[in-house]
Design a protein around this motif. Structure first.
Motif, PDB file in Angstrom:
ATOM      1  N   ARG A 234       0.830  -1.202   0.000  1.00  0.00           N
ATOM      2  CA  ARG A 234       0.000   0.000   0.000  1.00  0.00           C
ATOM      3  C   ARG A 234       0.864   1.250   0.000  1.00  0.00           C
ATOM      4  O   ARG A 234       1.758   1.400   0.823  1.00  0.00           O
ATOM      5  N   THR A 235       0.605   2.148  -0.933  1.00  0.00           N
ATOM      6  CA  THR A 235       1.335   3.414  -0.938  1.00  0.00           C
ATOM      7  C   THR A 235       0.454   4.488  -1.580  1.00  0.00           C
ATOM      8  O   THR A 235      -0.732   4.259  -1.805  1.00  0.00           O
ATOM      9  N   ILE A 236       1.049   5.647  -1.834  1.00  0.00           N
ATOM     10  CA  ILE A 236       0.309   6.766  -2.410  1.00  0.00           C
ATOM     11  C   ILE A 236       0.863   7.035  -3.802  1.00  0.00           C
ATOM     12  O   ILE A 236       2.061   6.936  -4.024  1.00  0.00           O
ATOM     13  N   PRO A 337       9.729  12.264  -0.780  1.00  0.00           N
ATOM     14  CA  PRO A 337       8.987  12.318   0.474  1.00  0.00           C
ATOM     15  C   PRO A 337       9.403  13.498   1.349  1.00  0.00           C
ATOM     16  O   PRO A 337      10.459  14.111   1.136  1.00  0.00           O
ATOM     17  N   SER A 338       8.594  13.798   2.338  1.00  0.00           N
ATOM     18  CA  SER A 338       8.846  14.949   3.197  1.00  0.00           C
ATOM     19  C   SER A 338      10.188  14.848   3.924  1.00  0.00           C
ATOM     20  O   SER A 338      10.800  15.867   4.241  1.00  0.00           O
ATOM     21  N   GLU A 339      10.632  13.642   4.199  1.00  0.00           N
ATOM     22  CA  GLU A 339      11.907  13.476   4.895  1.00  0.00           C
ATOM     23  C   GLU A 339      13.048  14.105   4.100  1.00  0.00           C
ATOM     24  O   GLU A 339      13.980  14.658   4.670  1.00  0.00           O
ATOM     25  N   TYR A 342      12.690  17.873   4.459  1.00  0.00           N
ATOM     26  CA  TYR A 342      13.095  18.262   5.812  1.00  0.00           C
ATOM     27  C   TYR A 342      14.610  18.214   5.947  1.00  0.00           C
ATOM     28  O   TYR A 342      15.237  19.137   6.487  1.00  0.00           O
TER      29      TYR A 342
ATOM     30  N   VAL C 296       6.843   9.806   3.806  1.00  0.00           N
ATOM     31  CA  VAL C 296       5.560  10.456   4.054  1.00  0.00           C
ATOM     32  C   VAL C 296       5.358  11.521   2.992  1.00  0.00           C
ATOM     33  O   VAL C 296       6.305  12.203   2.597  1.00  0.00           O
ATOM     34  N   ARG C 306       1.413   7.818   4.351  1.00  0.00           N
ATOM     35  CA  ARG C 306       2.632   7.021   4.231  1.00  0.00           C
ATOM     36  C   ARG C 306       2.821   6.512   2.806  1.00  0.00           C
ATOM     37  O   ARG C 306       1.885   6.019   2.182  1.00  0.00           O
ATOM     38  N   PHE C 345      11.008  11.722  10.026  1.00  0.00           N
ATOM     39  CA  PHE C 345       9.640  12.233  10.075  1.00  0.00           C
ATOM     40  C   PHE C 345       9.235  12.569  11.513  1.00  0.00           C
ATOM     41  O   PHE C 345       8.622  13.608  11.762  1.00  0.00           O
ATOM     42  N   TRP C 360       5.029   8.705  12.985  1.00  0.00           N
ATOM     43  CA  TRP C 360       5.107   7.696  11.909  1.00  0.00           C
ATOM     44  C   TRP C 360       4.010   6.640  12.028  1.00  0.00           C
ATOM     45  O   TRP C 360       3.365   6.274  11.057  1.00  0.00           O
TER      46      TRP C 360
END
Lengths: 363, 556, 525
Positions: A234-236, A337-339, A342, C296, C306, C345, C360
């Motif tokens: 499962r992912t986006i 990704p946000s990581e 950041y 994320v 996620r 995250f 998370w």
């Protein structure tokens, strides 16, 4: 009961001898689903208006002469419902034998689509005899449709209209329709043409709702012969900002397809052509596989991580030494990704104390 | 005169209620077929997705898509006409591209042929001519009639003739003297039940629409008389059109409806013209329209033609068809009384029901109830045809013995022959034969034999007919007309047809019976509408009355 | 978006402006289609007759770059017709008097002259939106990619404020984000003006807070935007790290951009492919792609979700965050020792007030929309329900301005750019996915059929299109989607680099380039 639920009255009905509560407006099928009473169906997709075509979900309601379709019949207070009497089970078996008789027999590869094995599973479960009710077969496969995404294998079609309905109700494209009637019914598009000449947007929703694999994911089927079990992750989706939930299908370390997540909070199973079919860039041979460092010859050369990272850091250090900490700038990705974002901003701020950071939203 | 442009046709219709069918007919009338360009223009003009429009058009039998086949004749080869010259006429007209069509509702005056918007009839290709369908024969039993009580009066189809013979008295009385509730009470008290086949109490239906909160409300006259062997509505529409309009207007007054539709089957073009004229007359006379009889009661009637689809006689399909949707039956509940045309409260009444309502409101009290025999209320028009000396529409008192109708009223079989079987409810009730012909014409009596009276079509098959062939023809009709929505009907009618044709299925008798019975039982129990529920009565009654013939057929 | 995606099924009146949603956010568009089926009315304003316009009840074919004029006139009508929500004005906004006085000067007839939209249609649009119980605005880059992008957004804000169409179900001002995690990138602090969670860098309290967290004081001054930074390249800016952006192709004025990147002493590019931008780098670092990494991302409705690893990255490729942390560590910076994305995250959550209630594990099923200020908070599907972030909603007095460049004898045609359903940005992804070429094999210039004839072009033939900055050759497609005098192309194809032409101006506040307006000359090639 708290006051905010005033609009939704709850009542009780009897389901297979058990008292079950339900909310006004719920159908018998929905109530049964909720309390984990399994009723077979082939034309039902929870995202679509109940259709009442396959008649497998019929149940007996006390006081009614004939069984009713549980998907289209609302629960009423005091209703007494039986979902699996011997008579109902016999009708279901007969219906499955009828449906099986109109199609060629094949093993339906699960790569064909999300719901592709629904019919095969029910035929197994009811031990429906394939040889009964032999006769003419329905549906004509469109071998002439050369589109690379959607196989139109109508030999396997059972005229449940889930594709027609998903295209209209879920996607709003109204590209798929049904022509003729009765046993001559044929799923089609405008003027019996090719999908690419129609209003089809190749979102693949028809593929994913098809319960027989008649509409199938051509791209995924390229991997039908690849050994290994199918795993789902499962992912986006990787594309626009809507954030559709998807399952990535893999066999071993090969991405073999995408299926929409029916419970995805942003999409409820909907996808578009990019999310559904444009995933294989990930395993494209063009992918960068090693770091590259520009050599004295002015060309980029493969390097190991230590060399490349040293070189990256060294270049930054040199610039800062010569021109000050404000000479470095970073652009974060709107795809990663946000990581990553950041970390990049932290590098600029914790590293050099500057706000020399932006992302790619301005283009 | 130049023919209208696409845009002119669209402008003519797009602001009208239920515009799709008339607009398609307008293009079809102009071009003789529906071209791709026409469909694109209609889709744009009415904002209907093109794929859906394309699919819908293929659903209807009479929309031609092939430009080389404009005005090709269509010849009835229904259960009666196939023994009255239908196949021979079809063969003779093959050079003109003729194709067969299912029963076109003219079994008392065969063989109907549709050509270029006209209905012709005759028993040979060279004797086809256009003429109105026959009047009902005089009632041989001297029983008092209801719907036919004035239909034979000269000039009855015209407003002045209609008024001369009591026409619009009921409406005048209703609008000037009665409250809507009184009207519903009268209909309820008289025991009027729907005469289209389902037999639902008319008063209860009107009451439900009157009670429904949503507006606007609609009255739909179901004039899509598609059941083979039924031609009673045609007689009423052609010879007593104002009775239907008056009945609709009374229903509107009783329920608060402001708009009405007559949904007329395509195969009745002459009835279309008669109705068109009658609506015009009634509007001119202030009997329809914005201010009926000078009051503030408003009711507008729109005439819509079907395009050749039996299922559109089913009320859910009919409403979908009117709305321009794919004509599948609707799931019930909700029923049309609350969620009908455009999901708003709607009365759907059969032609005969509406005509009867006029009479019983005019006569008042319990007059109608007393027309029946043996405690049954009222009358029923029976369309009698086939191997019988005097076919035609007979209005019988409910409860009349079938054999009285067959032998005394209609003269019995032809010389030297015997009645082998009759159908009931057109084809939908299957066959009655042998001892079961000793039955009275009322629902409880006929249901006891496993059949039903339905719309009142009875076709007679004498001893010269092969009942396997008759059953096969009947089942192929159902297969041809099955809409394709529900599995048991779509597949079941096909499989039963194949088995009756001897094309597929077991060759061992018990296995054959096993398959046919299993198909039939499941169809009868779980089909989504009346078509699938009724079709297996054909095989069921065939097995019941003609087991030896079935055995021969399977072994052959 | 101020409101959740689910709200898109709920408005009575939809006002979609500058958004080609059926192509760029198709799944969001399905929700609008459901609202329409339910009986909602839709107004679509766009220079092109896009797919959404076909579904609209009222289509306003505005001239490119004239949005402010349209919106001022709509405000005028709403004010004139007394459709202003007085309670909302009194309780929730400020400076309405000045604004309501200001808009009196701009009747629809005035706007018709500028926008080309008939005054009566502007009037109708204003009446529908003004009278709606629930009116919702949706926009995308057609609003922001102008020199007056901020003015456009604030004009939409004025409309929503004066009618009170905000803070309730089925209302709001809803920009649709174009990239999967562009929202998350901003949320994470990858902005020159904000720390993570939109905490302004100019606030000394924030400076202190992050000094405590990061162990180093960060400037109180905002940094330059990317656009400014590119202008400074080779001068004050000498080194750049570019993560996952094909700047050369996606940014306006490609030649300028290439010159800027070449002028750097040191360019680090982290990417999946050898993009046109990576080819200019000193160090190219291979990143793990979507599907190969855990992490994320945050969607357009602020839903924090996620993403998960399904396969291993190819060769030596590594997650972006790892690469950056490794560089940081080699520079001797502290605080970059993360065992996995989870810890990165979780740190982001701990420093960001809008993510503070998340971690998370909590976002595993994606049910939270920020702000989530503390643990146990259910998230915030709808913003501004009781008050605006800044307290009261501020009306802005805005004047119409022409685009940076307007058509002239030399460049007599409006070019507007955008995207297409089957391709995404510069096709680094879609161009490498099997089958996409079947749908969209090449770029074309969409020209009204009458213009095709008038300019001596032919449908399917080649045209040469030029602006003051450059020239491209492009295949012509005749279509009534383009109005007369305006042409359209996307910038997806590197072999048809339309962004060679664009770049006449930038919004002075956001530095977003005016990609939607570029006067050009189109002649047969």
């Amino acid at each position: 009961m708290i006051a905010t639920e005033k609009d939704l009255k709850t009542h009780t009905m009897m389901l297979d001898g058990e008292a079950v509560s339900f909310t006004e407006g719920e159908t018998i099928y929905e109530v049964a689903q909720r309390v984990k009473t399994d009723i077979p169906t082939l034309c039902y997709d929870q995202r679509l208006e109940a259709f009442g075509g396959c008649r497998l979900c019929v149940v007996e309601v006390e006081g009614q002469r004939l069984p009713v379709a549980s998907c289209t019949t609302k629960a009423t207070p005091g209703m007494v419902v039986r979902t699996s009497t011997a008579t109902l089970e016999k009708h279901r078996k007969t219906l499955l034998e009828m449906v099986a008789s109109e199609n060629r027999e094949i093993d339906v590869d699960p790569l064909r689509g999300y719901a592709a094995q629904e019919l095969a599973t029910l035929v197994d479960r009811y031990d429906a005899r394939g040889g009964r009710f032999r006769g003419k077969r329905s549906g004509a496969t469109r071998e002439d449709d050369d589109n690379p995404f959607i196989l139109r294998d109508y030999d396997l079609c059972i005229s449940c209209y889930r594709c027609v309905r998903v295209c209209a109700e879920q996607e709003g494209d109204h590209a798929i329709s049904v022509m003729n009637r009765g046993f001559e019914t044929q799923i089609t598009v405008e003027f019996e043409g090719l999908l690419k000449d129609s209003a089809c947007t190749f979102c693949g929703q028809c593929v994913q709702t098809c319960p027989t694999g008649a509409l199938a994911d051509k791209k995924a089927l390229r991997f039908a012969e690849l050994p290994g079990a199918i795993e789902k992750t499962r992912t986006i989706c990787a594309y626009c900002g809507v954030g559709c939930s998807v399952d990535v299908l893999t066999k071993g370390d090969t991405m073999v397809g995408i299926q929409p997540a029916m419970d995805g909070p942003a999409n409820h199973g909907a996808l578009c052509v990019k999310g559904q079919f444009a995933y294989d860039f990930v395993q494209h041979p063009d992918r960068l596989k090693t770091p590259l460092v520009r050599g004295d010859d002015g060309k980029l050369h493969e390097a190991d991580w230590d060399t490349a990272l040293d070189r990256a850091a060294e270049g930054l250090r040199r610039v800062v030494d010569q021109h000050g900490r404000h000479a470095v700038y970073a652009v974060a990705s709107g795809r990663a990704p946000s990581e990553a974002a950041y970390a990049v901003q932290k590098l600029m701020r914790a590293g050099w104390g500057t706000n020399h950071i932006d992302n790619c939203s301005r283009a | 005169m130049t023919s209208p442009t696409d845009q002119e046709l669209i402008e003519r219709w797009r602001h009208e209620p239920a515009p799709l069918l008339p607009l398609l007919h307008a293009f079809h009338d102009r071009d003789g077929y529906l071209s791709d360009e026409a469909l694109r223009a209609v889709a744009r003009g009415l904002k209907i997705p093109l794929a859906e429009l394309f699919g819908d058009v293929t659903f209807y039998h009479h929309f031609e898509r092939d430009p080389s086949r404009t005005n090709a004749p269509r010849v009835c080869t229904g259960p009666v006409c196939r023994y009255q010259g239908g196949p021979e006429i079809l063969a003779a007209l093959e050079k003109d591209g003729a194709t067969p069509m299912p029963c076109a509702g003219r079994c008392d005056d065969p063989v109907p042929v549709l050509r270029g918007g006209h209905a012709l009839a005759g028993t040979a290709a060279d004797s086809l001519r256009a003429h109105l369908s026959p009047l009902p024969p005089p009632n041989p039993g001297s029983h008092e009639e209801c719907v036919f009580s004035a239909i034979r009066e000269p000039g009855r189809a015209r407003l002045d003739g209609y008024r001369r013979t009591g026409g619009y008295e009921a409406l005048t009385k209703a609008v000037t003297e009665l409250q809507p509730a009184d009207l519903i009470h009268l209909v309820t008290e008289n025991g009027l039940a729907g005469r289209g086949g389902a037999g639902f109490p008319t008063g209860t239906k009107w009451q439900a629409v009157a009670d429904a909160a949503a507006h606007p409300k609609t009255v739909v006259c179901n004039a899509d008389e598609g059941e083979p062997g039924c031609f009673k509505d045609r007689a009423i529409l052609c010879h007593d059109p104002h009775a239907v309009l008056e009945g609709m207007t009374l229903a509107a007054y009783a329920t608060g409806a402001t708009r009405g539709f007559v949904y007329l089957r395509y195969e009745y073009p002459e009835a279309f013209r008669v109705l068109q004229h009658a609506i015009h007359e009634a509007e001119q006379a202030g009997l329809l329209g914005g201010s009926i009889l000078g009051t503030d009661f408003a009711f507008h009637v729109h005439l819509r033609r079907g395009a050749g689809a039996y299922i559109c006689g089913e009320e859910g399909s009919l409403l979908n068809s009117l709305e321009g949707k794919h004509p599948f039956p609707r799931n019930r509940p909700p029923f049309p009384v609350t969620h009908g045309y455009e999901n708003l409260p709607t009365v759907v009444n059969n032609v005969e029901t509406l005509a009867a309502a006029v009479q019983l409101i005019r006569r008042g009290g319990k007059w109608y109830r007393n027309l029946g025999m043996n405690g049954h209320a009222g009358t029923k028009v029976i369309s009698l045809s086939g191997d019988i000396r005097r076919p035609g529409n007979y209005e019988v008192p409910i409860g009349l013995p079938l054999k009285t109708l067959l032998y005394e009223w209609a003269g019995g079989p032809f010389e030297g022959r015997e009645i082998q079987a009759v159908t009931m409810a057109g084809l939908s009730g299957g066959f009655l034969a042998a001892d079961d012909l000793e039955v009275t014409l009322d629902e409880p009596g006929i249901r006891a034999k496993g059949s039903f009276l339905g719309a009142g079509g009875i076709m007679v098959f004498d001893s010269t007919r092969d009942m396997i062939a008759v059953a096969h023809e009947a089942m192929s009709f159902f297969a041809h007309e099955s809409c394709g929505k529900c599995f048991p009907c779509r597949i079941g009618t096909q499989r039963l047809t194949e088995r009756l044709a001897g094309e597929a299925g077991p060759t061992e008798l018990s296995a054959w019976i096993d398959e046919v019975s299993d198909l039939g039982e499941t169809m009868k129990a779980v089909s989504a509408c009346g078509l699938g529920l009724a079709a297996p009565l054909i095989t069921e009654s065939l097995l019941k009355y003609f087991p030896e013939r079935v055995a021969q057929h399977v072994q052959a | 978006m101020s409101n959740p995606l689910a709200d898109m099924e709920k408005p009575d009146v939809i006002f979609a402006i500058g958004t080609n949603m059926t192509e760029c956010h198709p799944v969001a568009a399905t929700r609008l289609k459901r609202a329409l089926k339910r009986g909602a009315k839709m107004i679509v304003a766009d220079p092109r007759r896009i797919g959404l316009a076909d579904l609209a009840d009222l289509y306003l074919p505005i001239r490119v770059g004239s949005d402010v004029a349209l919106l001022l006139a709509m405000a005028h009508v709403i004010q004139r017709e007394g459709l202003v929500d007085p309670e909302f004005l009194a309780d929730r906004t400020k400076e309405s008097e000045t604004f309501l006085e200001h808009v009196k000067q701009f009747p629809p007839e005035w706007a018709e002259q500028i926008t080309g939209v008939p005054a009566k249609d502007i009037e109708t649009a204003a009446l529908w939106y003004g009278r709606a119980d629930k009116g919702a605005i949706y926009y995308t880059l057609g609003i922001t990619e102008h020199i007056c992008g901020v003015d456009n957004v604030q004009s939409l804000g004025n409309l929503a404020l004066m009618t009170g169409h905000v803070g309730r179900e089925g209302t709001g001002i809803n920009p649709m984000r174009g990239q999967n995690n562009i929202q998350g990138a901003g949320d994470s602090g990858a902005l020159p003006n904000n720390y993570a969670g939109f905490q302004p860098v100019t606030d000394p309290e924030n400076q202190k807070k992050f000094e405590r967290l990061y162990g180093r004081k960060t400037d109180l001054e905002k940094g330059p935007t990317k656009v400014t930074a590119l202008e400074m390249a080779g001068d004050q800016i000498r080194a750049m790290i570019i993560d996952g952006e094909n700047t050369v192709v996606s940014d306006p004025d490609r030649h300028h951009c290439e010159r800027a990147l070449k002028a750097l002493d040191h360019l680090i590019v982290i990417d999946l492919f050898m993009t046109e931008t990576a080819q200019l780098a000193d160090v190219v670092l291979p990143a793990a792609a979507w599907g190969e990494t855990d992490g994320v991302q945050t969607n357009t409705e602020r839903r924090v979700q996620r993403i998960r690893r399904a396969v291993d990255p190819p060769g030596l490729a590594k997650p972006d965050w790892w690469i950056i942390c490794e560089i940081a560590k080699r520079l001797g910076f502290q605080g970059f020792d993360y065992p996995s994305a989870r810890e990165v995250f979780n740190e982001l959550c701990s420093v960001s007030p809008i993510y503070f209630g998340l971690d998370w594990d909590r976002i595993d099923r994606g049910e939270y929309q920020w702000p989530v200020p503390e643990q146990g908070h259910p998230g915030t599907p709808r913003l501004h329900e009781r008050e605006f972030v800044s307290g009261r909603g501020l009306f802005r007095v805005i004047e119409y301005r022409d685009p940076a460049e307007t058509i002239s004898d030399d460049f007599p045609v409006w070019l507007t750019t955008g995207r297409r359903l089957a391709s995404y940005h510069t096709r680094t992804q879609t161009g490498r996915s099997a089958g996409i070429d079947y749908l969209l094999p090449e770029e074309t210039l969409e020209v009204h059929p009458d213009d095709v004839a008038a300019w001596g072009l032919s449908d399917g033939g080649w045209a040469e299109m030029s602006s003051p900055r450059g020239c491209v050759t492009i295949k012509v497609r005749a279509t009534r989607r383009s109005p007369r005098g305006t042409v359209f192309a996307s910038f997806a194809f590197n072999d048809t680099p339309v962004n060679v032409l664009t770049g006449g101006g930038y919004d002075p506040v956001t530095h977003t380039a005016e990609l939607k307006v570029c006067p050009v000359r189109v002649v047969p090639a």
